[in-house]
Motif scaffolding. Sequence first.
Motif, PDB file in Angstrom:
ATOM      1  N   PRO A  52       5.949  56.691 -42.572  1.00  0.00           N
ATOM      2  CA  PRO A  52       5.194  57.012 -41.361  1.00  0.00           C
ATOM      3  C   PRO A  52       5.454  58.448 -40.918  1.00  0.00           C
ATOM      4  O   PRO A  52       6.487  59.034 -41.233  1.00  0.00           O
ATOM      5  N   SER A  53       4.517  58.966 -40.188  1.00  0.00           N
ATOM      6  CA  SER A  53       4.694  60.288 -39.600  1.00  0.00           C
ATOM      7  C   SER A  53       5.493  60.120 -38.308  1.00  0.00           C
ATOM      8  O   SER A  53       5.058  59.432 -37.385  1.00  0.00           O
ATOM      9  N   VAL A  54       6.664  60.715 -38.276  1.00  0.00           N
ATOM     10  CA  VAL A  54       7.550  60.580 -37.122  1.00  0.00           C
ATOM     11  C   VAL A  54       7.519  61.882 -36.335  1.00  0.00           C
ATOM     12  O   VAL A  54       7.653  62.965 -36.895  1.00  0.00           O
ATOM     13  N   ARG A  55       7.356  61.757 -35.046  1.00  0.00           N
ATOM     14  CA  ARG A  55       7.336  62.918 -34.157  1.00  0.00           C
ATOM     15  C   ARG A  55       8.744  63.113 -33.586  1.00  0.00           C
ATOM     16  O   ARG A  55       9.193  62.378 -32.715  1.00  0.00           O
ATOM     17  N   TYR A  56       9.429  64.101 -34.123  1.00  0.00           N
ATOM     18  CA  TYR A  56      10.770  64.417 -33.639  1.00  0.00           C
ATOM     19  C   TYR A  56      10.648  65.283 -32.393  1.00  0.00           C
ATOM     20  O   TYR A  56       9.594  65.785 -32.069  1.00  0.00           O
ATOM     21  N   GLY A  57      11.724  65.449 -31.710  1.00  0.00           N
ATOM     22  CA  GLY A  57      11.707  66.296 -30.524  1.00  0.00           C
ATOM     23  C   GLY A  57      11.838  65.480 -29.260  1.00  0.00           C
ATOM     24  O   GLY A  57      12.510  64.445 -29.216  1.00  0.00           O
ATOM     25  N   TRP A  58      11.151  65.942 -28.205  1.00  0.00           N
ATOM     26  CA  TRP A  58      11.322  65.335 -26.890  1.00  0.00           C
ATOM     27  C   TRP A  58      10.962  63.844 -26.835  1.00  0.00           C
ATOM     28  O   TRP A  58      11.693  63.076 -26.210  1.00  0.00           O
TER      29      TRP A  58
END
Length: 162
Positions: A52-58
Motif C-alpha cells: 500500500p501507499s503509506v503517507r508518512y509525516g504528520w
Amino acid sequence: MKRLFPHPGLTWLLIVMWLLVLNELSVGGLLLGVIFGTLVPLFTAPFWPERPSVRYGWPLIAYVLLVIGDIIIANFHVARLILFRRNRDLRSCWLNIPLDLQSAEAITVLAGTISLTPGTVSTDISTDGRHLLVHALDTGDAQAEVARIKSRYERRLLEIFR
C-alpha cells in the motif's frame, strides 16, 4: 532509489529496532542496522507485490500520538472498572465493524490498535475482509462505539494508507 529501498518505512523501522535491541549507539551498530535495514526489505520485496501507499509525516505521527493517549486513558478506565465495579455490572458486547479500509496492512493496523487499547480486542475478520469483529469490555451503546472506532481510528488510517 526505489530499487535499493523498496520499503523505506520498513528500513527505518529495522534500523531503529536494531539499535534498541543493541542498547547502545555506536558507529558499528548503526552500520550493521543500516545493512540489515537495507537487505531485509530487498530480499522480502517479492513477497509484497502490491504494497500500500503509506503517507508518512504528520498524519502518521498524529495517529501514533492519538493511540498512545487512548491507551493511557483506557488503562485508567479499565482499572476503575476492575476496582470499583462488580462483574455483573459490566456491559460487554460484540461489535461488528464494517470496514472502509481496503489493504490488509491497514486493516491489520486497525485491528492491532483496537487490541492494544485496554478494554477492547479484535477477534476476527470476515472472509471478504469487509467486517471486523471486536469484543468490548464495557460499552453502553454498541452503535456509538462502532461509530467512535470508525471516526477515531479508521478515518485517520484511510488518510495514512491512501
